[in-house]
Each structure stands twice: as C-alpha cells, then as structure tokens.
Design a protein around this motif. Structure first.
Motif, short mmCIF file in Angstrom:
data_model
loop_
_atom_site.label_atom_id
_atom_site.label_comp_id
_atom_site.label_asym_id
_atom_site.label_seq_id
_atom_site.Cartn_x
_atom_site.Cartn_y
_atom_site.Cartn_z
N MET A 109 -18.00 40.50 65.00
CA MET A 109 -18.16 39.98 63.23
C MET A 109 -19.56 40.33 63.89
N ALA A 110 -20.06 40.81 62.40
CA ALA A 110 -21.42 40.99 62.55
C ALA A 110 -22.35 40.06 62.77
N ALA A 111 -23.43 40.77 62.73
CA ALA A 111 -24.76 39.39 63.43
C ALA A 111 -25.45 38.95 61.00
N GLU A 112 -24.99 37.57 61.61
CA GLU A 112 -25.76 37.50 60.25
C GLU A 112 -26.94 38.19 59.72
N PRO A 113 -27.25 37.83 58.76
CA PRO A 113 -28.34 39.14 57.80
C PRO A 113 -29.81 37.84 58.16
N THR A 114 -30.73 38.27 58.58
CA THR A 114 -31.85 37.38 58.10
C THR A 114 -32.10 37.21 56.45
N ALA A 115 -33.23 36.29 56.78
CA ALA A 115 -33.26 35.81 55.30
C ALA A 115 -34.04 37.02 54.84
N HIS A 116 -34.84 38.31 56.08
CA HIS A 116 -35.80 39.09 55.11
C HIS A 116 -34.65 40.36 55.01
N GLN A 117 -33.58 40.45 55.29
CA GLN A 117 -33.30 41.18 55.10
C GLN A 117 -31.94 41.22 54.39
N LEU A 118 -31.88 39.92 53.62
CA LEU A 118 -31.92 39.73 52.36
C LEU A 118 -32.54 40.01 51.16
N ILE A 119 -33.21 39.73 51.72
CA ILE A 119 -34.76 40.35 50.80
C ILE A 119 -34.39 41.72 50.18
N ALA A 120 -34.20 42.46 51.25
CA ALA A 120 -34.29 43.70 51.31
C ALA A 120 -33.25 44.11 50.40
N GLN A 121 -31.86 43.35 50.92
CA GLN A 121 -30.28 44.13 50.46
C GLN A 121 -30.48 43.55 48.53
N HIS A 122 -31.19 42.92 48.81
CA HIS A 122 -31.39 41.88 47.15
C HIS A 122 -32.21 42.00 46.11
N ARG A 123 -33.57 42.01 46.17
CA ARG A 123 -34.40 42.35 45.40
C ARG A 123 -34.29 43.34 44.24
N PRO A 124 -33.88 44.05 45.08
CA PRO A 124 -33.39 45.12 44.00
C PRO A 124 -32.43 44.74 42.05
N THR A 125 -31.14 43.64 42.60
CA THR A 125 -30.35 43.15 42.18
C THR A 125 -31.38 42.01 41.19
N LEU A 126 -32.08 41.86 41.88
CA LEU A 126 -32.89 40.59 41.59
C LEU A 126 -33.62 41.26 40.43
N ASP A 127 -34.30 42.20 40.47
CA ASP A 127 -34.97 42.90 39.93
C ASP A 127 -34.30 43.20 38.11
N GLN A 128 -33.38 44.05 38.43
CA GLN A 128 -32.43 44.58 37.38
C GLN A 128 -32.08 42.87 36.87
N ALA A 129 -32.16 41.67 37.40
CA ALA A 129 -31.12 41.11 36.53
C ALA A 129 -32.82 40.84 35.12
N LEU A 130 -34.20 40.15 36.69
CA LEU A 130 -35.11 39.56 36.24
C LEU A 130 -35.19 40.99 34.72
N GLU A 131 -35.08 42.04 34.43
CA GLU A 131 -35.29 43.47 33.17
C GLU A 131 -34.25 42.75 32.15
N ALA A 132 -33.12 42.55 33.04
CA ALA A 132 -31.97 42.24 31.60
C ALA A 132 -32.50 40.67 30.95
N ILE A 133 -32.66 39.62 31.66
CA ILE A 133 -32.77 38.69 30.64
C ILE A 133 -33.97 38.70 29.90
#
Lengths: 570, 570
Positions: B1-25
């Motif tokens: 099982m892979a190590a759980e991502p850190t909070a900073h890895q989660l930012i790197a991974q999901h920030r682009p999606t969050l930004d797209q969602a912010l643009e969409a709304i």
C-alpha cells in the motif's frame, strides 16, 4: 437647482469609490472616503460647521414631511439627553397603505441591477456626508454622544459602515454573471447547449429597527445592505433617536426620486409613545428581512417570532479585558481609562469585566497588586476626566434614565474603586453627565463553579452604561476560564487582553477562536478595544450570543437576495 | 500500500481542480472533472464496472465497522426497492461519547486553513469518484433509482455538487486575508498602526440529515460545505438509505486520518428502527449546523426547534409547467414525457402541475385542444415507456410503500388521462416499478378564488411520486396567476414554461422573479426541467417555501464559519 444626475452619471461619479471600497474589503488596509475632521467640510457643496448647526437649529420645532403615502398622523417627542426638546414631528404611517406603496417600485429597482443600485446608494451616502455637520447635531441630541463623537461615529464612521455594506452587497451580487452559455459535450452528437440568465432578486421589504445610542452607525449597515440588494427598506427608529434616521430617509427618498426610482423604496415608520410597532411590523408577511440593534430580550423575540424574515440582531453582551501582565503599564492604564470613559461606556463594545489576578501582575514598573492595578486605573480615569471641559467632551450625556438608575444601583454591588462623578455641562445644564464607576468584585472559581455568588450575578450580566468591574481572579488561567464562560453564556462584542507572556497570549487567542470573540491585544496607544474601523475590522463575530451577524461580511449580505435563473436552449 | 499523501502533496494534486471549480462557479459554463460514462472508469486506480459490482456484492451481509468511538450496537435493515435485503450493519453511536470525540480534532482542522481543508475534501471526493461503480449500486439499492441514473446522479453529479460546495466554501473563507497591516494617518502625528490576523473558525459540529431518494446528491453539498469550513460533520442517513453515506463516511475518515487529521471529524449516526434520532441530534447544543432534505413537516420542525443551529432545508414543493404555445409540439411532448418518467417522478424537481388553457394552445402542428394536448402527452409517455427494458431503465423502482399508496389513491382524484402501468423487472422480480399517472383536473379561477374545490386540494398539494396533473385553466393569464399562487403558498423547486409569445414569456419570467422560482423555458431537447448541473445551475432558489437555501451559492456557505480577528499594535 442643478438637474439630478442620471444613473449613468452616478456610475461615472461613484464607480471609482465603489472600486476602492471593494479593494479595501479585500486587503482590509486602512481606507475611508469620509473625512473625520470637522474642518474638512464646508466646501464643494458640503455644509461647514456653522451651516450644519444652522441647518440643525432650523429643523427644531418643525414637521419633517417626507411625502410618504398613508401618513395618518404626525408624531414626535424627542428630548435630547442634553435637555432640549427637539419638537420635530414625523409622519405616522398607516401600514396597510405604506407597505403596498413600498412594493410598487421594487420591480424597477430590481431591474436596475447591482451596479446602479450601488451607485445610487453611494449618492445617498455622499449627500449624507455633505450634511455631516447637521447629522452630528442630530446624533448628539438623540444619543447623548458628545459633539466630536457624534460627528465622527455618527458621521464618517457610520457612512463608512454603510459604504462597506454596499461594497459587500455589490460583490455578492456580481459573483454570478448576468448570463452564461453552457455547452455540454455529448460525444459524437451535438453538445447540449443552454443560454442562462441570472438575476439577483430582493426578498421583499426590509425592516431596520434603529437603536438609541448609535442610530446611524448601527443602522446604516442593514439599511444599505438591504437597499443595495434590491429590497425596499422601512426604517423604524428608536422613539428617542428618530431625527438622524428621518433625515437619512429624507435624503434616500430624494436621491431615489432624482435617479428615476420610486422614493417609497425607503420609508420611515415613526411611532406614537408606547405604540410598540416593531413587533407588529417585524411579523408582517411583507417584511422579509429584519435588522435590529438593542436588548437581548427583544432580539431573541425577533429571532423566535419573525420567522418569515431573515433576522440580523446585535444584542447585549458582556465584554471582558484580561489584565495578566504588561510591558507598558502607563499606556495600558491610559488606554483602558479612555475605553471606559468614551461616551460614558454606553457602547456595546465597552469593556465591562476587567479580570485581574488576585496576586497581581508583572509590569514594566514592577509587580503591581490587584489593589494597585485597580487604584491606578481609577487614578488614570480620574486624571483623564479631571478637567470638566475634557470630561464633557469625552463622556457626552447619559442617554436615558434607565442608564442613570443602573449606574446608581451599581455602586452598591461591591467595594467602589472609583465613584462616578457628576459633571456639570455649562452649555447644556440639562445634561446628565457622569464619569465611570469602577466596582471591585470577587471572581474566585470556587464561586462560579459552585452555584455563584452575588458578585458573579453582577459581572455575569450586562450593566450597560459607565460601569465596570475589576474582578479579582485566582489565576491567569482562571481569567481565561471565566472569559470563556462569560462569552459562551452571555456573548461578547469585544475581548481585550494585556500580556507579555507568549504562551498565555496563545491561550487567550485560542479561547477567542473557540468562543468566537474578536480580540484586541495589548492596546496601549490611540486605538481602543471599543472601536472598530469599517473595511478592516469586524464588529462582532456573529458567532456568540451578543450578535448573530458581523459587520460586515459575506453572510451579512448573501441572504438578503436570491438569484433567479432563466434557462433556454441556445 | 502506498504511503498516504501529505497535505502538501494534496495541494499539488488538487489545487488545479480547485482552481477550475472556482473558475466554473464564476463563469457558470459547463465543467465537470467527474466522468459521466460508466466506461470511463476502471483505470488509474478507479473501479471498473465488474469490480464495482463485486465490491458492492462483497459489502452485502457485512458489518461496516467505521472504527468510531462510542459504538454501542450494530444496526441496519435496509431492503432495496429492488427487493433484496442488503444485510449491512452499521455502528450505532452513544452520542454522549461520539460528539465529544468529534470535537477533539477540530482545532487542528481549523488551524490547517482553508486551502488544506479544501484539498483534503477533494481527495475524499477523488476516492469516492474512484469507487463510483460501487456507489452506483449502493445508491440504486437504497433509492430505487435505475442503474444508469444511480451511477450518474449518485456518482459524478453528486461529486460535482460536493466539489461545488468546497469551491464556494474556499472562496468565501479567502475573501478576508490571513493578515492585514492597517495604518491610519494622523496628520502630523505618527499614524495609528495595527497588525491584524483573521482566522476562519467553524461553528462546531454540523449534522447532515440524508434523504431516501438522493442520499449522495442531496447530502454532499451540506456535508462538504460544513467540512471545508472547518466543522466536524455527523452524518445521519435516512434509515432506508444508509449504505451510500456510510461508505462516504468511511472514505472521509480514511482520507482525514491519512492526511494527519482526526478521523472523528466525520462520523455516522445510524439508528435503530423507529428511533428517530434526528430530533435528538438536531437540538443538541454541540450541533451548530443542520442540513436537511425531506418532508416539509420535519423541515419546518427543524427550522422552529434547532434554534442553536444554522438550518438549511430542502422541503416539498409543487412544481408547475405552463403550456401556452410551442414551436415544437413533438419536442415539447417528448421532453415533458421524459421529465415525468425519470425515476418515476420521485424527484423534488419533477413537474407536477401542467397548466394548459382550456381552449387549447397553438403549436407548429396547428391548434391543439386541452384534451388533445393531454392525450398526446399521455401517448408520448406511453411511447417512451412502451418497451419494458427501456421503461425499467428510466423509471427505476418505487422507493417505498407510501409512494405506491399515494400513486394508487391519485387515480381517484379525477379523470385519468394516462393510467399508471405496472412493469415487471426481470432482473429484480421484487421491484415495484410503475409508469407515471396523469390525471385531468379543473383549475378554473372561480374555484381557487372562492374557497377551492376537490381538484384544487389535489393540485395544491405535493403528490410525491409518478403523478402529474393536467390542469385546465381558463386562460394563459390564469395559468400565471395559479403559478404565482402555487409557488407562494407551496413553494417550487422548478418551473417550466412553453410559449412562443414574447409578451407571455416576460409575464412568466416576471412571476418567477417575483415568486423566486427557477425557470426553464421551452425545453424540447436533451435537457430536462428536473435536472440541474453543478457549477452552472442553481438547485432551488432558497426564496420560496420549497427550500430555504440554494445549491450552491454564497449564502449556503458564508454562515457555516465566522472570522475571528486578533489585532495588536504594529
């Protein structure tokens, strides 16, 4: 008389100010378009000092005819806390005529859109600003604030809070675009395509219930937030503080009419003595928003009963300052002395309970015992108010007999560290002017953990007026525990703390974050715990019992309108 | 099982999606990161069709141990509307243990800040998305939705609504900066200077009360809005639709723990049959936010009684479609037929009252009488559902015996234009599958202006299920008047209208703007009045009796947290 500006001219004139306000609420740096200094007025169409006074004097003894429909009587009877009778009468409304008339103009106001509504609101504020000197006297002679405070808090600061609400309202409404083209891919088939229109629509008629002490400062946020989001606004002033809001309504009606809108979008509901129309109005089905500042009892009643409306209340609270240690003993004392004295403590933000460890505190002047701190604070207040002219300029007048009675009773609650002094006002011999009373109380944990004491009953109630309690606590940790308990059970508009201990500072911060109270730390200079600046400071948190809303934030405006979508195939 | 991502890895991974969602709304153009097609899954860690089915099958008859503190029993008893017993049991909580445990992790969650909370929420949604096939079966076998609808509405569309709420919550929290330097000029003296810190703080524990028909779609907005704003969230599912939300809680707890937070920030409150714990939970002092979808009676009860909380309700409404004229008669009929059939009309957005002028309407196929329109619509529904396989794929199953009983009773309310047909489901012989019933009623103004009629009593109540009323009205103007009256008195999640007359279109729009209802005009293609798309369409308006909040807007998130300011001299 010059022609009234068109809506487009208003945009050209006020859009830069709106943009600056939008920037200010984002950065929360200092900003205000409304000068604080009385001498800044008198040019470019604004009334100067003498003109403002003359305008106020000319109002006395007159009938303020606002041209409202359904006026069935003329009412009034304000007596200034400075002793003079204002003798102004106001329209008394037949509500069944006035409320329908207020709805007539709502469609055009809605269709005007967020930007035009915002600049019309800014024009109202501009014309109020031009009459700041006149409003200052109106606020002074209804609230009992001293002239300079009535001028600043009732003038530019209130106008700032109104403008801040307009900025939040505008920003909230333009978060959703006016139109959108939506096209959803369908693989090899044609995409699904819709054209969508989004329109902010008002909730209906908003009721703003004014207060006695800050008719404009506490009234403008709700008034302008509701108006800027498309609602009509009915202003129900406190019977002792009608004039500043009646003038506000008058200006609003002039500007609305001048810009081509129905003046009945803003109206006044003055009442006969003892009529108590707030309850009737607040539960009318047409009223969809209520803003209220005043007693906890009536605020709670509104929240429970005006269920057809969004209800925003600022109620009573018990504000605490913890004195744990300081690196500037003199600065702390003088800062606190000013906070306790300003407007005779008749502010919802004035500290009431000063929690001081029983064994004393460490300071830059060495260890100070509880008795020393208390005595030194008393001395500092005494020094600040030693000169009668300065005392009058700071204290203003006691707003009503209830406050005076409460002050007199409070002297019996414990050992008096500083008696309240009666001060003559040579200009207004009828004014009731009193310096702050400081009473020593025992805040031992053993009492409040075991069913209370008479002392606890005193410091756990709001004693609105120039009364504060120097509460001896067993330890700094107990001070934080009592702060938490007070804020949780009674609410707080403000919390202050003095400490040089970083760990203790974190403890106090954590308490304020968890109990949802706004915290000022180690204020020793010219900013006071009881003052907040629009565009930067939040007034209240909306998260403890003292208020269910903060001035001003997204939550204060977002539910005053709804967005209606109309979609069609593209 | 892979190590759980850190909070900073989660930012790197999901920030682009969050930004797209912010643009969409902001633009409200089409956007979704969650694929709608079942075949899009099965790679990059997501479960494919067979794997999802296998994962669901493996859950049946098991104990879903979430590792929650205070578990004092195991409860469950879901029976699928398709006839199978799920046999899954869930933790039953000792609330006095669970609620305090849920508070333990709140400080760290608060201190993490808005961005980390957002990306943790996005990671939860990502892992749910990867299990969309498994969730689809869980939604299907609790709501009775057909598989494809359970897959799409219960999967990507629900995830979209959750992500939309996270985007709004994030945007709202970062409107105020973390810190500000405030410097107020004082003429020749030094400026007053303060350093200010602003911290979004949660209200406390949020209670999300799930519904039977759309456990994830209606549940995710409140759940994620509360979690993203720093609150802990207690999920109280409908007793017949526990599994989709229990899996959601399971994923949330895994992700929270993996990212270093207390998993007890999200917990499940399953209940024993008839226990009715929603009332108990909703009025606990720890519960500061309630989200609810369900009956008007209980929604009203929550609004009146859960006074310690912010209460967001979606209740019942009566949805209207006005048929005045059309340029695409066939398109209109097939669009309406689909709307009435989808999930057997068991959507809060399904049209109920079809208002049709008594003298008929003009169409591209010539004049059509009321009887013809009604008969042609019946024929269109009949044609759409003529094939049993297709009927099963569209209708799903009747969710519970109440809906079935209501459908059977409705046939007696008037002349039946289209009888409800019983359809066999060869895969699930236990499923209760019924086609829509259309009943003709008389909506003459003389009745509803003079004390009503039996017909009025029928069309003025929500008849939840596959029942619609073809209401003959005296004129198109009367249709608008009845639309207004219905929306004002009963609320409406949706309004539809068909017209080729521009003046009449404006009349309908004005009615919807004034009565605060979302309007779809002349839908004849592949978009239906009962469907809304996250990031673009509002679900409900929050301004009429059907719901006090819209999904999703600023008002839905702004009061789930407060901002606490700590200020010090600079």
């Amino acid at each position: 008389m010059a022609a009234e500006p068109t809506a487009h001219q208003l945009i050209a004139q006020h859009r830069p100010t709106l943009d600056q306000a939008l920037e200010a609420i984002r950065t929360r740096a200092y900003w205000s378009p409304h000068p604080e200094h009385p001498k800044a007025y008198g040019e470019n169409g604004s009334l100067g000092m003498a003109e403002g006074k003359a305008a106020f004097d000319a109002l006395l003894g007159t009938r303020l005819d606002l041209g409202q429909p359904g006026t069935d009587d003329w009412v009034g009877g304000e007596v200034s806390p400075y002793g003079i009778e204002l003798g102004v009468t106001y329209p008394h409304a037949d509500i069944d005529t006035l409320l329908p008339a207020m709805r007539a103009g709502q469609r055009a106001w809605r269709d005007a859109g967020a930007e035009i509504r915002a600049v019309v609101c800014l024009e109202i504020l501009k014309r109020i600003s031009d009459r700041t000197h006149e409003f200052a006297h109106a606020v002074m002679h209804t609230s009992g604030q001293a002239f300079m405070m009535a001028f600043q808090a009732g003038g530019p600061h209130a106008q700032d809070r109104g403008l801040e609400a307009v900025a939040y309202a505008y920003a909230e409404q333009v978060r959703t675009p006016d139109t959108a083209e939506w096209s959803k891919p369908q693989g090899k088939r044609d995409p699904l395509a819709l054209t969508k229109q989004f329109t902010p629509v008002p909730r209906g008629i908003a009721l703003m219930i004014g207060c006695n002490t800050f008719p404009t400062w506490n009234g403008y946020p709700g008034l302008f937030a509701s108006l800027a989001t498309g609602n009509a606004v009915l202003v129900k002033p406190h019977p002792r503080a009608v004039l500043p809001l009646a003038l506000t309504v008058q200006v609003a009606r002039e500007v609305l009419a001048g810009a081509g809108f129905d003046p009945n979008l803003v109206a006044l509901a003055a009442e006969r003595p003892g009529e108590g129309i707030a309850k009737t109005l607040a539960t009318r089905p047409e009223i969809r928003i209520v803003d209220y500042t005043g007693s906890t009892a009536f605020g709670d009643w509104l929240e429970a009963n005006a269920r057809q409306a969004q209800v925003y209340t600022e109620k009573a609270g018990v504000n605490t300052v913890i004195v744990e240690s300081t690196a500037d003993y003199k600065g702390m004392l003088s800062n606190l002395a000013f906070s306790l004295s300003l407007y005779s403590g008749q502010m919802c933000t004035t500290p009431q309970n000063l929690l001081i460890p029983r064994e004393g505190i460490s300071t830059d002047e060495g260890h100070k015992s509880y008795d020393e701190v208390t005595a030194d604070l008393a001395k500092s207040v005494g020094g600040l108010l030693g000169d009668d002219a300065r005392a009058n300029a700071l204290l203003g007048a006691i707003v009503n007999p209830d406050v005076k009675a409460r002050l007199e009773a409070a002297a019996g609650l414990g050992e008096v560290a500083l008696p309240s002094r009666q001060i003559e006002n040579p200009e207004f011999p009828g004014a009731v002017v009193r310096s702050p009373l400081i009473v020593k109380l025992d805040g031992a944990r053993k009492y409040w953990e075991n069913g209370g004491s008479d002392d606890e009953a005193a410091y756990m109630s709001e004693c609105f007026g120039p009364v504060s309690f120097a509460v001896a606590v067993d330890s700094a940790a107990d001070a934080v525990a009592l702060l938490r308990r007070t804020t949780r059970d009674k609410g707080a508009m403000t919390v202050g703390a003095y400490t040089t201990d970083e760990a203790f500072e974190r403890e106090v911060q954590e308490a304020c974050l968890e109990e949802c109270a706004q915290l000022s730390l180690n204020l020793t200079g010219g900013v006071y715990v009881n003052q907040t600046a629009a565009f930067s400071d939040f007034h209240g948190s909306g998260g403890n019992g003292a208020a269910n809303a903060a001035l001003c934030d997204g939550a204060f405006v977002a539910n005053r309108f709804r967005v209606i979508e109309v979609r069609r195939e593209a």
